[in-house]
Design an enzyme around this catalytic site. Structure first.
Site, PDB file in Angstrom:
ATOM      1  N   ASP A 156     -33.316  34.836 -40.430  1.00 54.82           N
ATOM      2  CA  ASP A 156     -33.418  33.378 -40.432  1.00 54.82           C
ATOM      3  C   ASP A 156     -34.874  32.945 -40.438  1.00 54.82           C
ATOM      4  O   ASP A 156     -35.192  31.791 -40.629  1.00 54.82           O
ATOM      5  CB  ASP A 156     -32.780  32.857 -39.139  1.00 54.82           C
ATOM      6  CG  ASP A 156     -31.673  31.869 -39.438  1.00 54.82           C
ATOM      7  OD1 ASP A 156     -31.052  31.397 -38.481  1.00 54.82           O
ATOM      8  OD2 ASP A 156     -31.458  31.555 -40.617  1.00 54.82           O
ATOM      9  N   GLN A 189     -25.973  31.808 -35.637  1.00 53.78           N
ATOM     10  CA  GLN A 189     -25.662  30.498 -36.203  1.00 53.78           C
ATOM     11  C   GLN A 189     -26.028  29.390 -35.214  1.00 53.78           C
ATOM     12  O   GLN A 189     -25.676  29.463 -34.035  1.00 53.78           O
ATOM     13  CB  GLN A 189     -24.164  30.444 -36.536  1.00 53.78           C
ATOM     14  CG  GLN A 189     -23.740  29.234 -37.317  1.00 53.78           C
ATOM     15  CD  GLN A 189     -24.297  29.206 -38.743  1.00 53.78           C
ATOM     16  OE1 GLN A 189     -24.659  30.223 -39.288  1.00 53.78           O
ATOM     17  NE2 GLN A 189     -24.354  28.022 -39.307  1.00 53.78           N
ATOM     18  N   LYS A 196     -20.899  32.943 -45.583  1.00 51.57           N
ATOM     19  CA  LYS A 196     -21.951  33.980 -45.529  1.00 51.57           C
ATOM     20  C   LYS A 196     -21.304  35.360 -45.545  1.00 51.57           C
ATOM     21  O   LYS A 196     -21.722  36.260 -46.277  1.00 51.57           O
ATOM     22  CB  LYS A 196     -22.808  33.813 -44.265  1.00 51.57           C
ATOM     23  CG  LYS A 196     -23.749  32.631 -44.334  1.00 51.57           C
ATOM     24  CD  LYS A 196     -24.446  32.332 -43.007  1.00 51.57           C
ATOM     25  CE  LYS A 196     -25.221  31.025 -43.103  1.00 51.57           C
ATOM     26  NZ  LYS A 196     -25.789  30.575 -41.835  1.00 51.57           N
TER      27      LYS A 196
HETATM   28  N1  GUE Z   1     -29.225  29.977 -37.832  1.00 52.58           N
HETATM   29  C1  GUE Z   1     -28.857  29.124 -38.797  1.00 52.58           C
HETATM   30  N2  GUE Z   1     -29.336  29.287 -40.047  1.00 52.58           N
HETATM   31  C2  GUE Z   1     -28.950  28.428 -41.057  1.00 52.58           C
HETATM   32  O1  GUE Z   1     -29.391  28.559 -42.213  1.00 52.58           O
HETATM   33  C3  GUE Z   1     -28.041  27.375 -40.737  1.00 52.58           C
HETATM   34  C4  GUE Z   1     -27.630  27.226 -39.423  1.00 52.58           C
HETATM   35  N3  GUE Z   1     -28.008  28.119 -38.465  1.00 52.58           N
HETATM   36  N4  GUE Z   1     -26.845  26.174 -39.067  1.00 52.58           N
HETATM   37  C5  GUE Z   1     -26.370  25.230 -40.041  1.00 52.58           C
HETATM   38  C6  GUE Z   1     -27.264  25.141 -41.237  1.00 52.58           C
HETATM   39  C7  GUE Z   1     -26.549  24.569 -42.423  1.00 52.58           C
HETATM   40  N5  GUE Z   1     -26.513  25.672 -43.375  1.00 52.58           N
HETATM   41  C8  GUE Z   1     -25.829  25.589 -44.592  1.00 52.58           C
HETATM   42  C9  GUE Z   1     -25.500  26.736 -45.310  1.00 52.58           C
HETATM   43  C10 GUE Z   1     -24.797  26.646 -46.504  1.00 52.58           C
HETATM   44  C11 GUE Z   1     -24.379  25.422 -46.962  1.00 52.58           C
HETATM   45  C12 GUE Z   1     -23.598  25.333 -48.226  1.00 52.58           C
HETATM   46  O2  GUE Z   1     -23.286  26.330 -48.849  1.00 52.58           O
HETATM   47  N6  GUE Z   1     -23.235  24.091 -48.644  1.00 52.58           N
HETATM   48  C13 GUE Z   1     -22.489  23.883 -49.874  1.00 52.58           C
HETATM   49  C14 GUE Z   1     -21.242  23.058 -49.592  1.00 52.58           C
HETATM   50  C15 GUE Z   1     -20.326  23.785 -48.636  1.00 52.58           C
HETATM   51  C16 GUE Z   1     -19.187  22.835 -48.276  1.00 52.58           C
HETATM   52  O3  GUE Z   1     -18.462  22.463 -49.227  1.00 52.58           O
HETATM   53  O4  GUE Z   1     -19.155  22.445 -47.068  1.00 52.58           O
HETATM   54  C17 GUE Z   1     -23.335  23.045 -50.824  1.00 52.58           C
HETATM   55  O5  GUE Z   1     -24.243  22.338 -50.302  1.00 52.58           O
HETATM   56  O6  GUE Z   1     -23.098  23.116 -52.034  1.00 52.58           O
HETATM   57  C18 GUE Z   1     -24.714  24.285 -46.266  1.00 52.58           C
HETATM   58  C19 GUE Z   1     -25.437  24.360 -45.074  1.00 52.58           C
HETATM   59  C20 GUE Z   1     -27.147  26.741 -42.897  1.00 52.58           C
HETATM   60  N7  GUE Z   1     -27.588  26.508 -41.680  1.00 52.58           N
END
Ligand code: GUE
Ligand code: NDP
Length: 286
Positions: free
Chosen positions: A123, A100, A56
């Site tokens: 969020d 987070q 992020k």
């Molecule tokens: N307050 C809060 N808001 C959130 O939005 C929040 C959170 N907490 N806690 C955890 C979850 C999970 N989350 C992700 C964000 C980006 C990827 C992302 O970019 N994933 C990549 C892969 C990244 C990798 O390779 O690990 C993909 O799916 O292509 C995944 C999961 C946001 N979250």
């Protein structure tokens, strides 16, 4: 061999969205000398959270925003975190605040979310924003639901009248995405761990949103031929491989369109966080 599903390329859509945001931020800087500020607060050492906060931070800088990550130790007290939030709420250069999740057990998450200024709650989790969404009114919408809808619209020109099944009812994903589908005039079913005969429920759907957290739970034969599948799940297998909540290999033979994991909803979540920060900036600073 049946026609394979179209792969909805979340990575490409997210990159396009970020490019538009970068152009808008550059114009703000050039014309008004203003830069949107995004502050992400991470408490503790959860490895996945550290990865997400790092990406992020990186992508916010890449689009030209002021991006600050506040990394607090796991033993931070609730009072200390509340004090940090009060500081960010009061700082006019801060347009977006994201705490987070998950937080360490000794901290009451609800109290923390309630303490974020709703105008900076990028969020979209604050009760005021959740209430506005439930009422079909304008507020800040959670990033993953927003990203899921943008990908859905890539595959389906109109959602009006379609049957949508959301598997999962969390505050971060299931409930808000169900509201957005309702706003798009879908007929929405929200399934969860108490739903009876889930495969039969999913089979009715033109649109399936899987937000469960169970690797490859949704099987190919649960899916109505030609349906559009948005897989929100991010599950790390013992071998470190990432997989979604949907059995992709089976589903791709049946669905009309499907998002991959990784490369689907994940990148959209971060792009929509940046989009929400711009939205908050304009609402606060014109
Ligand atoms: N307050 C809060 N808001 C959130 O939005 C929040 C959170 N907490 N806690 C955890 C979850 C999970 N989350 C992700 C964000 C980006 C990827 C992302 O970019 N994933 C990549 C892969 C990244 C990798 O390779 O690990 C993909 O799916 O292509 C995944 C999961 C946001 N979250
Ligand atoms: N790509 C991204 O950017 C993001 C991905 N995620 C991922 O999405 C997934 C869901 O996250 P989140 O919404 O926070 O998850 P939660 O754990 O908060 O909620 C899970 C939901 O799934 C339901 N559920 C659990 N087991 C079953 C079952 N066997 N059948 C039907 N429903 C079931 C639960 O039902 P009940 O309510 O009855 O317990 C609950 O509503 C996770 O894999 C997470 O990593 C999350 C956020 C962002």
């Amino acid at each position: 061999m049946a026609q394979q599903a179209r792969i909805i390329d979340g990575k490409a859509v997210a990159a396009e969205l970020r490019a538009g945001i970068a152009r808008e931020v550059a114009a703000l800087k050039a014309e008004r000398g203003l830069v949107p500020g995004l502050h992400v607060v991470l408490v503790g050492e959860d490895p996945a959270s550290k990865v997400y906060v790092a990406s992020k931070e990186k992508l916010a800088v890449e689009v030209g925003m002021n991006s600050v990550a506040h990394r607090l130790p796991a033993d931070t007290t609730e009072a200390q975190l509340l004090a940090k939030l009060a500081e960010l709420n009061a700082d006019d250069s801060v347009d977006g605040i994201l705490v987070q999740l998950p937080l360490p057990k000794h901290i009451d998450t609800g109290r923390i979310i309630d303490a974020i200024d709703p105008a900076k709650d990028v969020d979209g989790l604050h009760p005021i924003n959740a209430g506005l969404l439930a009422g079909g009114k304008n507020g800040l919408v959670p990033c993953t639901p927003l990203g899921s809808m943008l990908l859905l619209k890539q595959a389906l020109p109109s959602l009006s009248g379609l049957e949508a099944v959301v598997i999962g009812r969390s505050e971060l994903v299931g409930r808000p995405v169900a509201q957005l589908l309702l706003q798009a005039d879908c007929t929405v079913t929200i399934a969860h761990s108490r739903t009876r005969d889930l495969p039969a429920v999913v089979k009715r759907a033109d649109i399936v949103i899987a937000a469960v957290g169970r690797p490859r739970m949704v099987k190919g034969d649960w899916i109505k031929p030609g349906a559009t599948v948005i897989d929100v799940g991010i599950n790390r297998l013992p071998d470190g491989k990432l997989t979604g909540d949907v059995d992709f290999a089976e589903a791709v033979e049946v669905a009309g369109a499907i998002t991959p994991v990784p490369g689907g909803v994940g990148p959209m979540t971060i792009a929509c966080l940046l989009k929400n920060t711009l939205t908050a900036f304009h609402a606060r600073r014109g």
